[in-house]
Write an enzyme that holds these catalytic residues in place. Structure first.
Site, mmCIF file in Angstrom:
data_model
loop_
_atom_site.group_PDB
_atom_site.id
_atom_site.type_symbol
_atom_site.label_atom_id
_atom_site.label_comp_id
_atom_site.label_asym_id
_atom_site.label_seq_id
_atom_site.Cartn_x
_atom_site.Cartn_y
_atom_site.Cartn_z
ATOM 1 N N LEU A 88 0.871 -1.168 0.000
ATOM 2 C CA LEU A 88 0.000 0.000 0.000
ATOM 3 C C LEU A 88 0.906 1.214 0.000
ATOM 4 O O LEU A 88 1.976 1.203 0.626
ATOM 5 C CB LEU A 88 -0.900 0.029 1.241
ATOM 6 C CG LEU A 88 -2.084 -0.939 1.278
ATOM 7 C CD1 LEU A 88 -2.817 -0.802 2.613
ATOM 8 C CD2 LEU A 88 -3.033 -0.697 0.118
ATOM 9 N N ASP A 89 0.482 2.280 -0.690
ATOM 10 C CA ASP A 89 1.282 3.499 -0.719
ATOM 11 C C ASP A 89 1.557 3.992 0.694
ATOM 12 O O ASP A 89 0.782 3.742 1.621
ATOM 13 C CB ASP A 89 0.560 4.601 -1.507
ATOM 14 C CG ASP A 89 0.359 4.236 -2.964
ATOM 15 O OD1 ASP A 89 1.165 3.449 -3.489
ATOM 16 O OD2 ASP A 89 -0.608 4.741 -3.571
ATOM 17 N N TYR A 90 2.625 4.706 0.845
ATOM 18 C CA TYR A 90 3.047 5.248 2.137
ATOM 19 C C TYR A 90 1.931 6.028 2.812
ATOM 20 O O TYR A 90 1.734 5.935 4.032
ATOM 21 C CB TYR A 90 4.260 6.148 1.899
ATOM 22 C CG TYR A 90 4.904 6.747 3.118
ATOM 23 C CD1 TYR A 90 5.517 5.948 4.077
ATOM 24 C CD2 TYR A 90 4.949 8.127 3.294
ATOM 25 C CE1 TYR A 90 6.141 6.496 5.182
ATOM 26 C CE2 TYR A 90 5.564 8.692 4.397
ATOM 27 C CZ TYR A 90 6.169 7.875 5.337
ATOM 28 O OH TYR A 90 6.786 8.432 6.430
ATOM 29 N N ASP A 91 1.174 6.798 2.025
ATOM 30 C CA ASP A 91 0.122 7.641 2.577
ATOM 31 C C ASP A 91 -1.270 7.017 2.440
ATOM 32 O O ASP A 91 -2.281 7.699 2.607
ATOM 33 C CB ASP A 91 0.136 9.034 1.926
ATOM 34 C CG ASP A 91 0.157 8.972 0.405
ATOM 35 O OD1 ASP A 91 0.494 7.912 -0.151
ATOM 36 O OD2 ASP A 91 -0.134 9.995 -0.235
ATOM 37 N N THR A 92 -1.342 5.708 2.160
ATOM 38 C CA THR A 92 -2.611 4.989 2.069
ATOM 39 C C THR A 92 -2.774 4.097 3.294
ATOM 40 O O THR A 92 -1.823 3.481 3.760
ATOM 41 C CB THR A 92 -2.665 4.130 0.794
ATOM 42 O OG1 THR A 92 -2.630 4.993 -0.346
ATOM 43 C CG2 THR A 92 -3.940 3.299 0.732
#
Length: 251
Positions: A88-92
């Protein structure tokens, strides 16, 4: 043995020998202490925002002390080879699976298998549901190719849950100009629930941005039949019998 780790002594059953059959979910004790159970096929984790989906950060960034999955998975599971299924993306935020089987991991992630992943994206602006559904079904062109999604529903939103930005975000994501959402915004927000069967880098964000709706927050709520439900941020849970049966059907 017992059916739970906090079972009192009078509820525990003595195992008479190696020939005795023991339920696979039984809790075992030795000298009154709980023994570690076998490595599970799957674990379910609710990844917080601003956490790397890797087991160890790149050496050149280790002085920044960025959070990563290797810090939260129990050491005994790390030693047994459990690993995150994709990223998952860092900010997700949201659901990320841990697997103990490389073949299962491959089948959960391969586009040919078409394993669905369901997201809720908080976006800027009011969304024309019919228009967005048609665009996502037709395919949205991005710098990473043409991607498709199934729109489930659009709901009104209060906006992102937090305004805080992580100081490592720009170095992690290397966001393009087209994805830059840093300007002030005080207009309406919408929550968009959609399903994809691929997991390309920032694909959901790119698709929605190119449809005119910049994403300010993104959460994954389902991977295949496994749902996040009420699992709290930063917590693990074991896969249910139904989820394990589904996972084994992929092997």
């Amino acid at each position: 043995m017992a059916d739970r780790p906090d079972a009192p002594h009078e509820e525990r059953t003595r195992i008479r020998g190696p020939s005795e059959k023991v339920p696979s979910d039984a809790v075992l004790f030795l000298d009154g202490r709980v023994l570690p159970g076998p490595t599970p096929l799957l674990l379910v984790y609710h990844k917080p925002k601003y956490m790397l989906s890797v087991m160890e950060d790149d050496k050149k960034f280790q002085d920044q002390q960025r959070r990563h999955l290797g810090q939260v998975l129990e050491p005994r599971y790390v030693r047994s080879g459990m690993h995150p299924v994709g990223r998952l993306d860092y900010d997700t935020t949201g659901l990320i699976l841990f697997s103990a089987d490389g073949k299962l991991t491959q089948r959960l992630l391969h586009p040919r298998r078409g394993v669905e992943k369901e997201y809720v994206a908080t976006v800027k602006g009011q969304v024309n549901e019919d228009d967005l559904r048609a665009k996502l079904e037709e395919g949205v062109e991005t710098t990473e190719g043409i991607h498709r999604a199934t729109l489930v529903e659009v709901m009104s939103s209060k906006g992102p849950s937090e305004k805080r930005e992580d100081p490592h975000l720009t170095s992690i994501e290397n966001q393009e100009d087209e994805m830059d959402d840093s300007e002030d915004y005080d207009g309406p927000y919408s929550d968009v629930r959609l399903i994809v069967s691929e997991g390309k880098y920032r694909m959901v964000r790119r698709m929605l941005h190119n449809c005119g709706h910049s994403v300010v927050e993104l959460r994954r709520e389902r991977h295949g039949v496994v749902r996040l439900d009420d699992l709290k941020e930063g917590e693990f849970r074991k896969a249910t019998d139904e989820e394990l049966e589904w996972a084994r059907s992929l092997l």
